[in-house]
Every structure is written in C-alpha cells, then in structure tokens.
Design a protein around this motif. Sequence first.
Motif, PDB file in Angstrom:
ATOM      1  N   ILE A  16       0.836  -1.205   0.000  1.00  0.00           N
ATOM      2  CA  ILE A  16       0.000   0.000   0.000  1.00  0.00           C
ATOM      3  C   ILE A  16       0.871   1.255   0.000  1.00  0.00           C
ATOM      4  CG2 ILE A  16      -1.666   1.345   1.358  1.00  0.00           C
ATOM      5  CD1 ILE A  16      -2.882  -1.005  -0.167  1.00  0.00           C
ATOM      6  N   GLU A  17       1.939   1.256   0.792  1.00  0.00           N
ATOM      7  CA  GLU A  17       2.837   2.409   0.827  1.00  0.00           C
ATOM      8  C   GLU A  17       3.468   2.658  -0.546  1.00  0.00           C
ATOM      9  OE1 GLU A  17       5.594   1.571   3.978  1.00  0.00           O
ATOM     10  OE2 GLU A  17       4.142   2.071   5.540  1.00  0.00           O
ATOM     11  N   THR A  18       3.888   1.590  -1.204  1.00  0.00           N
ATOM     12  CA  THR A  18       4.469   1.724  -2.546  1.00  0.00           C
ATOM     13  C   THR A  18       3.426   2.230  -3.526  1.00  0.00           C
ATOM     14  OG1 THR A  18       5.998  -0.102  -2.082  1.00  0.00           O
ATOM     15  CG2 THR A  18       5.648   0.462  -4.401  1.00  0.00           C
ATOM     16  N   TRP A  19       2.228   1.704  -3.454  1.00  0.00           N
ATOM     17  CA  TRP A  19       1.142   2.133  -4.342  1.00  0.00           C
ATOM     18  C   TRP A  19       0.812   3.606  -4.114  1.00  0.00           C
ATOM     19  CZ3 TRP A  19      -3.967   3.572  -3.068  1.00  0.00           C
ATOM     20  CH2 TRP A  19      -4.819   3.723  -4.171  1.00  0.00           C
ATOM     21  N   LYS A  20       0.798   4.030  -2.834  1.00  0.00           N
ATOM     22  CA  LYS A  20       0.487   5.427  -2.496  1.00  0.00           C
ATOM     23  C   LYS A  20       1.549   6.390  -3.029  1.00  0.00           C
ATOM     24  CE  LYS A  20      -3.032   6.350   0.226  1.00  0.00           C
ATOM     25  NZ  LYS A  20      -4.061   7.265  -0.211  1.00  0.00           N
ATOM     26  N   LYS A  21       2.796   5.935  -3.107  1.00  0.00           N
ATOM     27  CA  LYS A  21       3.869   6.785  -3.634  1.00  0.00           C
ATOM     28  C   LYS A  21       3.809   6.884  -5.153  1.00  0.00           C
ATOM     29  CE  LYS A  21       7.050   5.774   0.131  1.00  0.00           C
ATOM     30  NZ  LYS A  21       8.260   5.034   0.527  1.00  0.00           N
ATOM     31  N   PRO A  36      -7.855  -5.955  -6.548  1.00  0.00           N
ATOM     32  CA  PRO A  36      -7.443  -7.321  -6.931  1.00  0.00           C
ATOM     33  C   PRO A  36      -5.985  -7.407  -7.375  1.00  0.00           C
ATOM     34  CG  PRO A  36      -9.571  -6.809  -7.878  1.00  0.00           C
ATOM     35  CD  PRO A  36      -9.044  -5.538  -7.278  1.00  0.00           C
ATOM     36  N   ARG A  37      -5.506  -6.396  -8.076  1.00  0.00           N
ATOM     37  CA  ARG A  37      -4.106  -6.419  -8.534  1.00  0.00           C
ATOM     38  C   ARG A  37      -3.158  -6.325  -7.338  1.00  0.00           C
ATOM     39  NH1 ARG A  37      -0.650  -2.406  -9.844  1.00  0.00           N
ATOM     40  NH2 ARG A  37      -2.302  -0.866  -9.826  1.00  0.00           N
ATOM     41  N   LEU A  38      -3.474  -5.451  -6.386  1.00  0.00           N
ATOM     42  CA  LEU A  38      -2.633  -5.323  -5.193  1.00  0.00           C
ATOM     43  C   LEU A  38      -2.687  -6.588  -4.341  1.00  0.00           C
ATOM     44  CD1 LEU A  38      -3.488  -1.635  -4.213  1.00  0.00           C
ATOM     45  CD2 LEU A  38      -1.444  -2.473  -5.388  1.00  0.00           C
ATOM     46  N   LEU A  39      -3.864  -7.178  -4.254  1.00  0.00           N
ATOM     47  CA  LEU A  39      -4.006  -8.430  -3.512  1.00  0.00           C
ATOM     48  C   LEU A  39      -3.197  -9.549  -4.168  1.00  0.00           C
ATOM     49  CD1 LEU A  39      -5.366  -9.871  -1.137  1.00  0.00           C
ATOM     50  CD2 LEU A  39      -7.276 -10.384  -2.654  1.00  0.00           C
ATOM     51  N   ASN A  40      -3.169  -9.580  -5.484  1.00  0.00           N
ATOM     52  CA  ASN A  40      -2.380 -10.571  -6.214  1.00  0.00           C
ATOM     53  C   ASN A  40      -0.887 -10.412  -5.895  1.00  0.00           C
ATOM     54  OD1 ASN A  40      -1.945 -12.703  -8.027  1.00  0.00           O
ATOM     55  ND2 ASN A  40      -1.586 -11.279  -9.704  1.00  0.00           N
ATOM     56  N   ILE A  41      -0.425  -9.178  -5.823  1.00  0.00           N
ATOM     57  CA  ILE A  41       0.977  -8.929  -5.450  1.00  0.00           C
ATOM     58  C   ILE A  41       1.240  -9.467  -4.044  1.00  0.00           C
ATOM     59  CG2 ILE A  41       2.661  -7.121  -4.928  1.00  0.00           C
ATOM     60  CD1 ILE A  41       1.238  -5.414  -7.112  1.00  0.00           C
ATOM     61  N   LEU A  42       0.307  -9.214  -3.135  1.00  0.00           N
ATOM     62  CA  LEU A  42       0.447  -9.709  -1.757  1.00  0.00           C
ATOM     63  C   LEU A  42       0.534 -11.233  -1.724  1.00  0.00           C
ATOM     64  CD1 LEU A  42       0.384  -9.279   1.343  1.00  0.00           C
ATOM     65  CD2 LEU A  42      -2.101  -9.452   1.174  1.00  0.00           C
ATOM     66  N   MET A  43      -0.360 -11.898  -2.438  1.00  0.00           N
ATOM     67  CA  MET A  43      -0.377 -13.361  -2.419  1.00  0.00           C
ATOM     68  C   MET A  43       0.910 -13.946  -2.984  1.00  0.00           C
ATOM     69  SD  MET A  43      -3.024 -13.846  -0.763  1.00  0.00           S
ATOM     70  CE  MET A  43      -2.901 -15.608  -0.732  1.00  0.00           C
ATOM     71  N   ILE A  46       3.605 -13.450  -0.276  1.00  0.00           N
ATOM     72  CA  ILE A  46       3.421 -14.367   0.853  1.00  0.00           C
ATOM     73  C   ILE A  46       3.815 -15.788   0.458  1.00  0.00           C
ATOM     74  CG2 ILE A  46       1.685 -15.424   2.360  1.00  0.00           C
ATOM     75  CD1 ILE A  46       2.482 -12.603   3.163  1.00  0.00           C
ATOM     76  N   ASN A  47       3.421 -16.227  -0.737  1.00  0.00           N
ATOM     77  CA  ASN A  47       3.757 -17.580  -1.176  1.00  0.00           C
ATOM     78  C   ASN A  47       5.258 -17.772  -1.298  1.00  0.00           C
ATOM     79  OD1 ASN A  47       1.183 -18.643  -1.237  1.00  0.00           O
ATOM     80  ND2 ASN A  47       0.815 -17.988  -3.341  1.00  0.00           N
ATOM     81  N   GLU A  48       5.973 -16.730  -1.718  1.00  0.00           N
ATOM     82  CA  GLU A  48       7.428 -16.828  -1.834  1.00  0.00           C
ATOM     83  C   GLU A  48       8.077 -17.028  -0.474  1.00  0.00           C
ATOM     84  OE1 GLU A  48       8.640 -13.229  -3.724  1.00  0.00           O
ATOM     85  OE2 GLU A  48       7.844 -13.812  -5.675  1.00  0.00           O
ATOM     86  N   LYS A  49       7.489 -16.467   0.559  1.00  0.00           N
ATOM     87  CA  LYS A  49       8.081 -16.501   1.891  1.00  0.00           C
ATOM     88  C   LYS A  49       7.411 -17.501   2.831  1.00  0.00           C
ATOM     89  CE  LYS A  49       9.840 -11.919   1.522  1.00  0.00           C
ATOM     90  NZ  LYS A  49      11.242 -11.941   1.472  1.00  0.00           N
ATOM     91  N   SER A  50       6.429 -18.237   2.348  1.00  0.00           N
ATOM     92  CA  SER A  50       5.661 -19.105   3.237  1.00  0.00           C
ATOM     93  C   SER A  50       6.509 -20.178   3.902  1.00  0.00           C
ATOM     94  CB  SER A  50       4.485 -19.733   2.499  1.00  0.00           C
ATOM     95  OG  SER A  50       4.931 -20.563   1.452  1.00  0.00           O
TER      96      SER A  50
END
Length: 92
Positions: A16-21, A36-43, A46-50
């Motif tokens: 969100i901070e990156t998107w706001k900038k 949805p696009r931001l949520l996809n980035i989050l998922m 998270i999957n990379e670090k799970s």
Amino acid sequence: MWHSLKPLKCHWRKIIETWKKGEGRDECSVPKDRFPRLLNILMKTINEKSTDNLKAGFEKCGIYPLNRDKVLNMLPSEDNYENTTEDVNSSI
C-alpha cells in the motif's frame, strides 16, 4: 492464535505504501478496480516466503528443532488450570 498474520500485515502495508507513492498518490483509499491487482501482489509475496514463515513459527514455539523447555513453558500451569476450572464451574 496464529502469528502468521503478522507477515501478511507487514507485506500489505509495504504494498500500500508503494502504491500510495506511485499511482495511488491522488487516491484517499484503494479503488475497487485496483484492489485485486494489489491483492495478487500480496499473495505472490506471501507464497514466496511461506516456507520461511512456517519454519520460523515451528522454531519459535520450540517444535522444530525440538526445544522441550519452550514447549513446556507454553503450557498453562496447574494453578492457571485450576482457576479456569473454578471460573467455569462457578459460571455454570
């Protein structure tokens, strides 16, 4: 209960901070068509670090590698158990 939400919150906050900038600098909140696009980035993040998060969780609570003292210290003491049982019985 689970501490696995902390990484999710931290990553979401960074996204969100990156998107706001960038493209969200003129927005007061995330528009429905951007979410949805931001949520996809989050998922993806998270999957990379799970795997690392799961390992850290098992290590922190002493399950793997086994640390008996950590595991036993997480169990409620007998005094706490007796008080809880009395509270339940008195409320019934």
